[in-house]
Design a protein around this motif. Structure first.
Motif, PDB file in Angstrom:
ATOM      1  N   GLN A   1       0.837  -1.199   0.000  1.00 29.49           N
ATOM      2  CA  GLN A   1       0.000   0.000   0.000  1.00 29.49           C
ATOM      3  C   GLN A   1       0.873   1.251   0.000  1.00 29.49           C
ATOM      4  OE1 GLN A   1      -2.541   1.751   3.422  1.00 29.49           O
ATOM      5  NE2 GLN A   1      -4.003   0.556   2.208  1.00 29.49           N
ATOM      6  N   ILE A   2       0.537   2.202  -0.860  1.00 31.83           N
ATOM      7  CA  ILE A   2       1.232   3.479  -0.881  1.00 31.83           C
ATOM      8  C   ILE A   2       0.224   4.606  -0.681  1.00 31.83           C
ATOM      9  CG2 ILE A   2       3.008   2.584  -2.442  1.00 31.83           C
ATOM     10  CD1 ILE A   2       1.681   4.223  -4.687  1.00 31.83           C
ATOM     11  N   LEU A   3       0.711   5.756  -0.276  1.00 36.08           N
ATOM     12  CA  LEU A   3      -0.124   6.936  -0.090  1.00 36.08           C
ATOM     13  C   LEU A   3       0.388   8.026  -1.025  1.00 36.08           C
ATOM     14  CD1 LEU A   3      -2.415   8.278   1.554  1.00 36.08           C
ATOM     15  CD2 LEU A   3      -0.664   9.089   3.139  1.00 36.08           C
ATOM     16  N   GLN A   4      -0.520   8.533  -1.880  1.00 33.38           N
ATOM     17  CA  GLN A   4      -0.130   9.547  -2.854  1.00 33.38           C
ATOM     18  C   GLN A   4      -0.972  10.812  -2.699  1.00 33.38           C
ATOM     19  OE1 GLN A   4      -0.441   7.392  -6.729  1.00 33.38           O
ATOM     20  NE2 GLN A   4       1.801   7.606  -6.760  1.00 33.38           N
ATOM     21  N   LYS A   5      -0.286  11.935  -2.528  1.00 38.71           N
ATOM     22  CA  LYS A   5      -0.958  13.220  -2.648  1.00 38.71           C
ATOM     23  C   LYS A   5      -1.046  13.577  -4.130  1.00 38.71           C
ATOM     24  CE  LYS A   5       0.582  15.025   1.821  1.00 38.71           C
ATOM     25  NZ  LYS A   5       1.324  16.105   2.531  1.00 38.71           N
ATOM     26  N   THR A   6      -2.044  14.384  -4.484  1.00 35.51           N
ATOM     27  CA  THR A   6      -2.185  14.783  -5.888  1.00 35.51           C
ATOM     28  C   THR A   6      -0.861  15.332  -6.401  1.00 35.51           C
ATOM     29  OG1 THR A   6      -4.515  15.333  -5.542  1.00 35.51           O
ATOM     30  CG2 THR A   6      -3.465  16.236  -7.512  1.00 35.51           C
ATOM     31  N   PRO A   7      -0.329  14.785  -7.495  1.00 37.06           N
ATOM     32  CA  PRO A   7       0.983  15.206  -7.998  1.00 37.06           C
ATOM     33  C   PRO A   7       1.038  16.697  -8.324  1.00 37.06           C
ATOM     34  CG  PRO A   7       0.315  13.159  -9.030  1.00 37.06           C
ATOM     35  CD  PRO A   7      -0.862  13.639  -8.252  1.00 37.06           C
ATOM     36  N   ILE A   8       2.194  17.268  -8.136  1.00 29.84           N
ATOM     37  CA  ILE A   8       2.405  18.685  -8.443  1.00 29.84           C
ATOM     38  C   ILE A   8       2.087  18.973  -9.904  1.00 29.84           C
ATOM     39  CG2 ILE A   8       4.176  20.471  -8.650  1.00 29.84           C
ATOM     40  CD1 ILE A   8       5.515  19.236  -6.167  1.00 29.84           C
ATOM     41  N   ARG A   9       2.393  18.048 -10.794  1.00 31.36           N
ATOM     42  CA  ARG A   9       2.215  18.292 -12.232  1.00 31.36           C
ATOM     43  C   ARG A   9       0.747  18.396 -12.649  1.00 31.36           C
ATOM     44  NH1 ARG A   9       1.139  13.296 -14.986  1.00 31.36           N
ATOM     45  NH2 ARG A   9       1.424  11.510 -13.579  1.00 31.36           N
ATOM     46  N   VAL A  10      -0.182  17.905 -11.829  1.00 29.91           N
ATOM     47  CA  VAL A  10      -1.605  17.970 -12.192  1.00 29.91           C
ATOM     48  C   VAL A  10      -2.430  18.781 -11.187  1.00 29.91           C
ATOM     49  CG1 VAL A  10      -1.545  15.795 -13.465  1.00 29.91           C
ATOM     50  CG2 VAL A  10      -2.144  15.780 -11.032  1.00 29.91           C
ATOM     51  N   LEU A  11      -1.772  19.439 -10.243  1.00 33.65           N
ATOM     52  CA  LEU A  11      -2.516  20.205  -9.230  1.00 33.65           C
ATOM     53  C   LEU A  11      -3.371  21.313  -9.844  1.00 33.65           C
ATOM     54  CD1 LEU A  11      -0.207  20.661  -6.099  1.00 33.65           C
ATOM     55  CD2 LEU A  11      -2.536  19.735  -6.161  1.00 33.65           C
ATOM     56  N   HIS A  12      -2.980  21.801 -11.015  1.00 33.02           N
ATOM     57  CA  HIS A  12      -3.738  22.886 -11.648  1.00 33.02           C
ATOM     58  C   HIS A  12      -5.083  22.411 -12.182  1.00 33.02           C
ATOM     59  CE1 HIS A  12      -1.774  20.881 -15.033  1.00 33.02           C
ATOM     60  NE2 HIS A  12      -2.658  21.444 -15.832  1.00 33.02           N
ATOM     61  N   ARG A  13      -5.261  21.079 -12.325  1.00 30.28           N
ATOM     62  CA  ARG A  13      -6.525  20.583 -12.863  1.00 30.28           C
ATOM     63  C   ARG A  13      -7.133  19.450 -12.050  1.00 30.28           C
ATOM     64  NH1 ARG A  13      -5.058  16.094 -16.420  1.00 30.28           N
ATOM     65  NH2 ARG A  13      -2.792  15.983 -16.654  1.00 30.28           N
ATOM     66  N   ARG A  14      -6.551  19.096 -10.912  1.00 29.53           N
ATOM     67  CA  ARG A  14      -7.086  18.042 -10.052  1.00 29.53           C
ATOM     68  C   ARG A  14      -7.188  18.535  -8.613  1.00 29.53           C
ATOM     69  NH1 ARG A  14      -5.980  12.989 -12.594  1.00 29.53           N
ATOM     70  NH2 ARG A  14      -6.695  13.279 -14.745  1.00 29.53           N
ATOM     71  N   SER A  15      -8.143  17.989  -7.870  1.00 24.26           N
ATOM     72  CA  SER A  15      -8.322  18.379  -6.475  1.00 24.26           C
ATOM     73  C   SER A  15      -7.149  17.887  -5.622  1.00 24.26           C
ATOM     74  CB  SER A  15      -9.619  17.770  -5.931  1.00 24.26           C
ATOM     75  OG  SER A  15     -10.726  18.208  -6.675  1.00 24.26           O
ATOM     76  N   PRO A  16      -6.734  18.672  -4.637  1.00 25.99           N
ATOM     77  CA  PRO A  16      -5.631  18.250  -3.755  1.00 25.99           C
ATOM     78  C   PRO A  16      -6.120  17.212  -2.744  1.00 25.99           C
ATOM     79  CG  PRO A  16      -6.455  20.406  -3.087  1.00 25.99           C
ATOM     80  CD  PRO A  16      -7.208  20.038  -4.324  1.00 25.99           C
ATOM     81  N   LEU A  17      -5.894  15.944  -3.049  1.00 28.09           N
ATOM     82  CA  LEU A  17      -6.367  14.841  -2.204  1.00 28.09           C
ATOM     83  C   LEU A  17      -5.230  13.894  -1.875  1.00 28.09           C
ATOM     84  CD1 LEU A  17      -9.620  13.942  -4.200  1.00 28.09           C
ATOM     85  CD2 LEU A  17      -9.475  15.376  -2.156  1.00 28.09           C
ATOM     86  N   GLU A  18      -5.473  13.039  -0.888  1.00 32.13           N
ATOM     87  CA  GLU A  18      -4.572  11.924  -0.602  1.00 32.13           C
ATOM     88  C   GLU A  18      -5.263  10.637  -1.019  1.00 32.13           C
ATOM     89  OE1 GLU A  18      -1.740  13.329   3.122  1.00 32.13           O
ATOM     90  OE2 GLU A  18      -3.355  11.879   3.472  1.00 32.13           O
ATOM     91  N   ARG A  19      -4.547   9.793  -1.743  1.00 29.68           N
ATOM     92  CA  ARG A  19      -5.135   8.557  -2.259  1.00 29.68           C
ATOM     93  C   ARG A  19      -4.308   7.360  -1.823  1.00 29.68           C
ATOM     94  NH1 ARG A  19      -5.122  12.561  -6.021  1.00 29.68           N
ATOM     95  NH2 ARG A  19      -7.109  13.075  -7.057  1.00 29.68           N
ATOM     96  N   LYS A  20      -5.014   6.342  -1.338  1.00 30.27           N
ATOM     97  CA  LYS A  20      -4.346   5.084  -1.013  1.00 30.27           C
ATOM     98  C   LYS A  20      -4.451   4.155  -2.213  1.00 30.27           C
ATOM     99  CE  LYS A  20      -5.214   5.245   3.977  1.00 30.27           C
ATOM    100  NZ  LYS A  20      -5.879   4.570   5.128  1.00 30.27           N
ATOM    101  N   LYS A  21      -3.315   3.639  -2.653  1.00 34.24           N
ATOM    102  CA  LYS A  21      -3.282   2.753  -3.808  1.00 34.24           C
ATOM    103  C   LYS A  21      -2.460   1.512  -3.493  1.00 34.24           C
ATOM    104  CE  LYS A  21      -5.728   5.382  -6.489  1.00 34.24           C
ATOM    105  NZ  LYS A  21      -7.058   4.963  -6.999  1.00 34.24           N
ATOM    106  N   ILE A  22      -2.674   0.463  -4.299  1.00 36.13           N
ATOM    107  CA  ILE A  22      -2.003  -0.818  -4.088  1.00 36.13           C
ATOM    108  C   ILE A  22      -1.057  -1.104  -5.260  1.00 36.13           C
ATOM    109  CG2 ILE A  22      -2.287  -3.303  -3.774  1.00 36.13           C
ATOM    110  CD1 ILE A  22      -3.335  -1.697  -1.457  1.00 36.13           C
ATOM    111  N   ILE A  23       0.186  -1.446  -4.932  1.00 34.13           N
ATOM    112  CA  ILE A  23       1.137  -1.969  -5.926  1.00 34.13           C
ATOM    113  C   ILE A  23       1.109  -3.493  -5.766  1.00 34.13           C
ATOM    114  CG2 ILE A  23       3.506  -1.930  -6.796  1.00 34.13           C
ATOM    115  CD1 ILE A  23       2.127   0.813  -6.807  1.00 34.13           C
ATOM    116  N   HIS A  24       0.490  -4.184  -6.715  1.00 30.98           N
ATOM    117  CA  HIS A  24       0.256  -5.623  -6.562  1.00 30.98           C
ATOM    118  C   HIS A  24       1.557  -6.423  -6.683  1.00 30.98           C
ATOM    119  CE1 HIS A  24      -4.077  -5.152  -6.397  1.00 30.98           C
ATOM    120  NE2 HIS A  24      -4.030  -4.384  -7.475  1.00 30.98           N
ATOM    121  N   TRP A  25       2.370  -6.122  -7.675  1.00 31.97           N
ATOM    122  CA  TRP A  25       3.664  -6.809  -7.790  1.00 31.97           C
ATOM    123  C   TRP A  25       4.615  -5.983  -8.658  1.00 31.97           C
ATOM    124  CZ3 TRP A  25       4.807  -7.608 -12.840  1.00 31.97           C
ATOM    125  CH2 TRP A  25       3.770  -7.877 -13.727  1.00 31.97           C
ATOM    126  N   MET A  26       5.895  -6.253  -8.536  1.00 36.96           N
ATOM    127  CA  MET A  26       6.931  -5.576  -9.337  1.00 36.96           C
ATOM    128  C   MET A  26       8.060  -6.556  -9.641  1.00 36.96           C
ATOM    129  SD  MET A  26       7.388  -1.848  -7.493  1.00 36.96           S
ATOM    130  CE  MET A  26       7.611  -2.525  -5.847  1.00 36.96           C
TER     131      MET A  26
END
Length: 502
Positions: A415-440
């Motif tokens: 599990q990782i935690l991502q804040k809205t990336p700086i590169r898209v802050l101008h068009r996306r809401s500033p949120l925190e998102r929990k996402k899953i990296i299944h395998w690498m």
């Protein structure tokens, strides 16, 4: 031989006579059918309280508004063949009221139910009957080339009309509530301006378009606006508040739900201030109208859902239009708006073939098919569970070790935690998102110690670029933090999408 000819002539003559007789019967039936609405209208008008009809007509209320406000049954006044002049004549003949002066626009509906409006060229249009309006709409639909198997009719009107009507209903309550007819007619049977217009033009539209009104993806919208609506409404409300104190005529804030009790009147404001002056006539704060509404006819189709896989062969193609500082970025985007035709199965296959046969090879599609709106619902529901596989070209600031390859491959369902990336802050809401990296897994590149291919499977919506470089700590953990060095992503490709819904 001559007898046979004479017999044939007699037979033909009898057949012609029979057809003529049937035509005469049909004509008589059609005449009776046409007369029926007129008789019903006359009967309905004769049942109205004449003194109230006169009061309403005298303050500039049009005939259709008089009939709908007084709860005329069966909506007979909505009949598509009835012109405004005919309705006026019936009311004047039965009640004895004679209108004076030139034509004036209705003080309640602002001319909408008089079928009068300004068009997109600001030309004044006055139509005789709802049939005329239906004909204009049908011609527009055909001119724009829409393929339809049904239509949904929408009407939008200025809020000012609802305020006018609320004032009128409130004034009538004050003036007539003690009279026996009031409770029976006004409170339960008033029909909205929108519904009257829909009733009037729907049937002729069905005939002209040879299809039925339904919950269709094809919409016909009549958008009415009025330039004086907002200003007059504000001035009037402020004026009533100033006059409320110290008046002799019983200024009153009406908050009686019974005035607008039925569902057709549920949108009307109930806190409108009213003024009733004297007891001999109806006085309500409704201004005379010198201009009708402005009307725009709109024909459009809601979404048609095409399901399938699309492949982007160029990194310069965005999924949707990408605009920065009013400048379009990238070579193209995947997008279709307001389709004129509903694609058949054969058409969809042709579309797929044409896309895949384009010379520029920017995109490709496969397994394309038309689905209902439930397809969109399934896709949205499946987004959280959807998995996407990527291949990224990564550079790190130190040589790659065998231990790095092993440690990365052991991280499953991380599990990782991502804040809205700086590169898209101008068009996306500033949120925190929990996402899953299944395998690498890491694939080494020959003769390179600091470059490698990172293959990974993630939950849909994961920002892969930020997962690699960390985005100044806005994504935790990241490839850079896991390996304890600086990491940068140079190229990124989607290699597979796994979604159970499709």
């Amino acid at each position: 031989m001559s007898n046979e000819v004479e017999s044939a002539q007699v037979s033909d003559a009898m057949e012609v006579a029979q057809l003529s007789s049937l035509a005469a019967v049909d004509s008589h039936a059609g005449s009776c059918e046409a007369e029926m609405p007129s008789r019903l209208l006359n009967d309905a008008v004769r049942s109205l309280p004449y003194h109230v009809v006169k009061d309403l007509l005298s303050i500039g209320v049009c005939s259709r508004c008089v009939l709908r406000i007084l709860g005329t049954e069966d909506h007979i006044y909505c009949h598509s063949s009835f012109s405004q002049s005919m309705l006026c004549s019936v009311l004047e003949e039965v009640t004895g009221f004679k209108s004076e002066g030139d034509f004036q626009f209705c003080s309640v509906c602002l001319g909408i139910l008089q079928l009068s409006y300004r068009d997109d060229k600001e030309t004044l249009v006055k139509m005789e009957s709802p049939n005329d309006m239906a004909l204009v709409i049908a011609e527009l639909v055909k001119k724009e080339g829409h393929q339809i198997d049904g239509f949904s009719l929408e009407v939008s009107i200025p809020q000012f009309i609802l305020e006018n009507e609320s004032s009128l209903l409130s004034g009538m309550k004050k003036r007539y509530e003690s009279e026996p007819w009031f409770q029976e007619r006004l409170l339960s049977k008033c029909v909205s301006v929108k519904d009257v217009l829909k009733f009037a033009i729907t049937k002729p539209l069905e005939t002209l378009l040879d299809t039925k009104a339904s919950a269709s993806s094809f919409r016909i919208r009549l958008a009415y606006t009025h330039k004086m609506a907002f200003g007059n409404s504000v001035e009037r409300n402020q004026g009533f508040k100033r006059r409320k104190i110290g008046t002799e005529n019983g200024l009153q804030n009406v908050n009686d739900e019974s005035v607008v009790a039925n569902k057709d009147c549920s949108d009307y404001p109930t806190n409108e201030t009213i003024a009733v002056t004297g007891r001999s006539s109806l006085k309500v704060p409704i201004d005379k109208v010198s201009e009708p509404c402005h009307l725009v006819y709109l024909c459009y189709r809601t979404h048609i859902y095409l399901c399938g896989r699309y492949l982007k062969y160029s990194r310069n193609v965005s999924q949707t239009r990408w605009i920065i500082d009013e400048e379009r970025m990238g070579e193209a985007s995947v997008e279709i708006q307001n389709a004129r035709q509903v694609p058949s199965e054969e058409t969809v296959k042709e579309i797929e073939s044409k896309i895949n046969g384009l010379e520029n090879k920017l995109v490709g599609v496969k397994n394309l098919q038309v689905v209902g709106s439930q397809g969109w619902t399934l896709m949205r529901e499946g987004e959280a569970e959807k998995q996407k596989q990527y291949c990224a070209l990564v550079w790190i600031s130190r040589p790659l070790e065998d231990e790095d390859v092993c440690s990365i491959s052991l991280l499953n369902d991380m599990q990782i935690l991502q804040k809205t990336p700086i590169r898209v802050l101008h068009r996306r809401s500033p949120l925190e998102r929990k996402k899953i990296i299944h395998w690498m897994k890491i694939e080494r590149i020959a003769e390179s110690s600091q470059y490698f291919l990172l293959h990974l499977c993630t939950q849909a919506g994961t920002y892969i670029k930020e997962f690699v470089h960390g985005d100044f700590g806005r994504t935790q953990p990241s490839i850079g933090s896991i390996l304890g060095c600086r990491a940068e992503i140079l190229q990124l490709d989607v290699t597979d999408v796994k979604m159970d819904s499709f």
